[in-house]
Write an enzyme that holds these catalytic residues in place. Structure first.
Site, PDB file in Angstrom:
ATOM      1  N   ARG A  46       0.734  -1.188   0.431  1.00 23.13           N
ATOM      2  CA  ARG A  46      -0.224  -0.155  -0.003  1.00 23.13           C
ATOM      3  C   ARG A  46       0.839   1.368   0.277  1.00 23.13           C
ATOM      4  O   ARG A  46       0.439   2.216  -0.190  1.00 23.13           O
ATOM      5  CB  ARG A  46      -0.809  -0.017   1.039  1.00 23.13           C
ATOM      6  N   ASP A 172       6.244 -24.130   5.372  1.00 30.23           N
ATOM      7  CA  ASP A 172       6.341 -24.086   6.800  1.00 30.23           C
ATOM      8  C   ASP A 172       7.885 -24.065   6.213  1.00 30.23           C
ATOM      9  O   ASP A 172       8.077 -25.029   6.085  1.00 30.23           O
ATOM     10  CB  ASP A 172       5.649 -25.594   7.194  1.00 30.23           C
ATOM     11  N   HIS A 173       7.790 -22.952   6.828  1.00 26.14           N
ATOM     12  CA  HIS A 173       9.409 -22.475   6.509  1.00 26.14           C
ATOM     13  C   HIS A 173      10.345 -24.074   7.242  1.00 26.14           C
ATOM     14  O   HIS A 173      11.568 -24.520   6.896  1.00 26.14           O
ATOM     15  CB  HIS A 173       9.873 -21.643   7.326  1.00 26.14           C
ATOM     16  N   GLU A 211      12.381 -22.671  22.641  1.00 23.03           N
ATOM     17  CA  GLU A 211      13.352 -21.176  22.032  1.00 23.03           C
ATOM     18  C   GLU A 211      14.035 -20.310  22.975  1.00 23.03           C
ATOM     19  O   GLU A 211      12.993 -20.620  23.866  1.00 23.03           O
ATOM     20  CB  GLU A 211      12.037 -20.044  21.020  1.00 23.03           C
ATOM     21  N   HIS A 235       4.694 -27.033  12.871  1.00 24.14           N
ATOM     22  CA  HIS A 235       6.396 -26.783  12.688  1.00 24.14           C
ATOM     23  C   HIS A 235       6.506 -28.421  13.597  1.00 24.14           C
ATOM     24  O   HIS A 235       6.987 -29.153  12.682  1.00 24.14           O
ATOM     25  CB  HIS A 235       6.988 -25.977  13.321  1.00 24.14           C
ATOM     26  N   LYS A 326       9.009 -20.582  24.466  1.00 26.74           N
ATOM     27  CA  LYS A 326       9.006 -19.564  24.407  1.00 26.74           C
ATOM     28  C   LYS A 326       9.950 -19.484  25.802  1.00 26.74           C
ATOM     29  O   LYS A 326       9.420 -19.475  27.117  1.00 26.74           O
ATOM     30  CB  LYS A 326       8.573 -18.303  24.376  1.00 26.74           C
TER      31      LYS A 326
END
Ligand code: BG6
Length: 478
Positions: A46, A172-173, A211, A235, A326
């Site tokens: 945009r 899905d990386h 993580e 994942h 996390k």
């Protein structure tokens, strides 16, 4: 290997994912010589910008996010020459005719939907309306792919109105990570493991994605998702599928995806006492979960540990334990295949019963190790100890192993080459939601709150108890 010139349009070309991941990945493939003369990357968003502004914007993103991947001086300038920009309104008419005018016929065209899922349908519709949805077109969509089964079905339908499944690349990386693909090489490229890969020999399997980061600036998104939607449904589910699936006949998209789908469909329901949710607390000057989100009484989880069975011939009786969170002690992702103890110890009860453990380390320090039981050296009699046969890929393979393409580089080039093996098919995503939905619905109806856990820990104590009850224990997060 260079690919034929292609056009890649990034919707959301000024967004966070584009800056952090997509553009640096494209730049590295450009530096690697994979893009031929004539390839074009078109940012669309945009913001009012022209080509010159966008080139400067991209250069800044590369300087900020391309750490560790050195490119010679001048390459940023060369890369800038393949970039252009269109100001575009996804829901209105503005910019669409300009974009259509830029397209070349007869070459691969990929449209990367790096925008929220609420715009997927509108973008698909506009591409069709403006004559850009032909058989050369591929679209790439990011997670979150819906927030439950019904929204995922609606998205699949909206895309299917204009594109065949063979044109839709759901990222899905995790599937693009080098070691995740190595799971398939380890299982199906060796004779050693596969004969033992079943409930007769495997006691249990643990999958951990830990993580150290918190939710940071993503509080608004994360609070609507939680670890279940953000990590487990996609994942961890993909890792589980690759570890548990039957050997596909070929390393080809539908062979692999058919086998993964069968695993998801064979997953048992997860009962309330088989799952633990957690939420991290503040630690010193590091904020806690509730400091990142608007609702101070949010019950969204930043940690999940669960146990699930796969009801099929191969796995009945072998539990799979999954855990992710996390702000944990360490960044460490691994899969541990814990084999059963030998049926009888010829060395007597004092020698103990030992188990072989195959650990596949996904990140960091990618590699595999296998705990093997041997005799403790020395004259002390037949005492047994476990010693790892440890292979760190960078040590074993040298610097080449360090220079591997990152997940986004590999996946984007797979889109251009038309290889869907490492992308999720629509029915897979729906099956994963069908398994996740009742778990989330259960929390909502029971009003379950997550358990607070210390930042820098391994998660709530209750997660340890989940395994202790079964006479097992988690591997340490380190
Ligand atoms: C993303 C999640 O998909 O994966 C994030 O939205 C998470 O919350 C990230 O941090 C983890 O990816 P990686 O590649 O750092 O393990």
């Amino acid at each position: 290997i260079p690919v034929d010139p292609f056009d890649l349009v990034i919707f959301g070309g000024t967004g966070d994912l584009a800056r952090r991941k997509i553009l640096p990945a494209l730049f590295r493939r450009f530096c690697a010589g994979q893009m031929q003369e004539g390839t074009r990357i078109i940012g669309a968003a945009r913001a009012e910008m022209d080509d010159v502004d966008y080139r400067a914007f991209v250069a800044e993103a590369l300087i900020e996010f391309n750490d560790g991947h050195g490119c010679e001086e001048g390459t940023i300038a060369a890369f800038q020459r393949i970039l252009s920009y269109v100001t575009l309104d996804a829901l209105g008419e503005n910019g669409w005719a300009d974009l259509a005018a830029k397209m070349h016929d007869g070459r691969v065209r990929a449209f990367y939907f790096s925008v929220g899922p609420s715009l997927f349908g509108a973008l698909a519709e506009k591409l069709h309306e403006h004559g850009m949805a032909d058989s050369d077109t591929r679209i790439v969509v990011e997670k979150p792919f819906g927030r439950d089964l019904s929204t995922a079905k609606a998205l699949n339908r909206a895309l299917a109105d204009h594109f065949d499944e063979g044109q839709i690349y759901r990222i899905d990386h995790y599937l693009g990570k080098e070691t995740v693909q190595n799971l398939m090489a380890i299982r199906f490229g060796n004779m050693l493991f596969e004969p033992l890969w079943n409930s007769q020999y495997v006691d249990h399997i643990q999958i951990t994605v830990a993580e150290t980061v918190g939710v940071g600036g993503r509080g608004e998104y994360y609070d609507r998702s939680g670890a279940m939607r953000d990590m487990v449904q996609n994942h961890l589910m993909q890792l589980l599928c690759l570890i548990a699936m039957e050997p596909p006949a070929k390393f080809e998209p539908d062979s692999v995806r058919d086998e993964k789908l069968k695993v998801i469909r064979a997953l048992d329901e997860v009962l309330p006492d088989q799952i633990v949710r957690g939420q991290y607390l503040a630690e010193g000057d590091k904020p806690g979960y509730l400091d990142h989100v608007e609702t101070t009484d949010s019950t969204t989880e930043s940690f999940i540990a669960l146990k699930v069975h796969i009801s099929n011939w191969r796995w009945a009786g072998t539990p799979f334990y999954l855990r992710t969170g996390k702000r944990l002690k360490a960044r460490s992702s691994e899969i541990a295949v814990v084999f059963k103890a030998t049926p009888h110890s010829i060395f007597g009860p004092e020698a103990g019963r030992h188990r072989n453990i195959l650990t596949i380390r996904l990140q960091p320090n990618e590699g595999i190790d296998l705990d093997v039981t041997i005799k403790e050296p020395g004259p002390g009699g037949m005492r047994l100890i476990d010693v790892p046969l440890d292979m760190t890929f960078t040590e074993a393979l040298g610097p080449d192993a360090e220079d591997v393409a990152d997940a986004y580089e590999r996946l984007i080039m797979d889109v251009v080459r038309g290889n869907q093996t490492l992308f999720m098919r629509g029915d897979e995503v729906e099956a994963a939601w069908a398994w996740t939905d009742p778990i989330i619905a259960g929390w909502e109806t029971r009003g379950d709150d997550p358990i607070a856990y210390e930042s820098g820990s391994s998660g709530p104590e209750e997660a340890l108890a989940l395994m202790h009850r079964d006479g097992r224990k988690w591997r340490e997060v380190r």
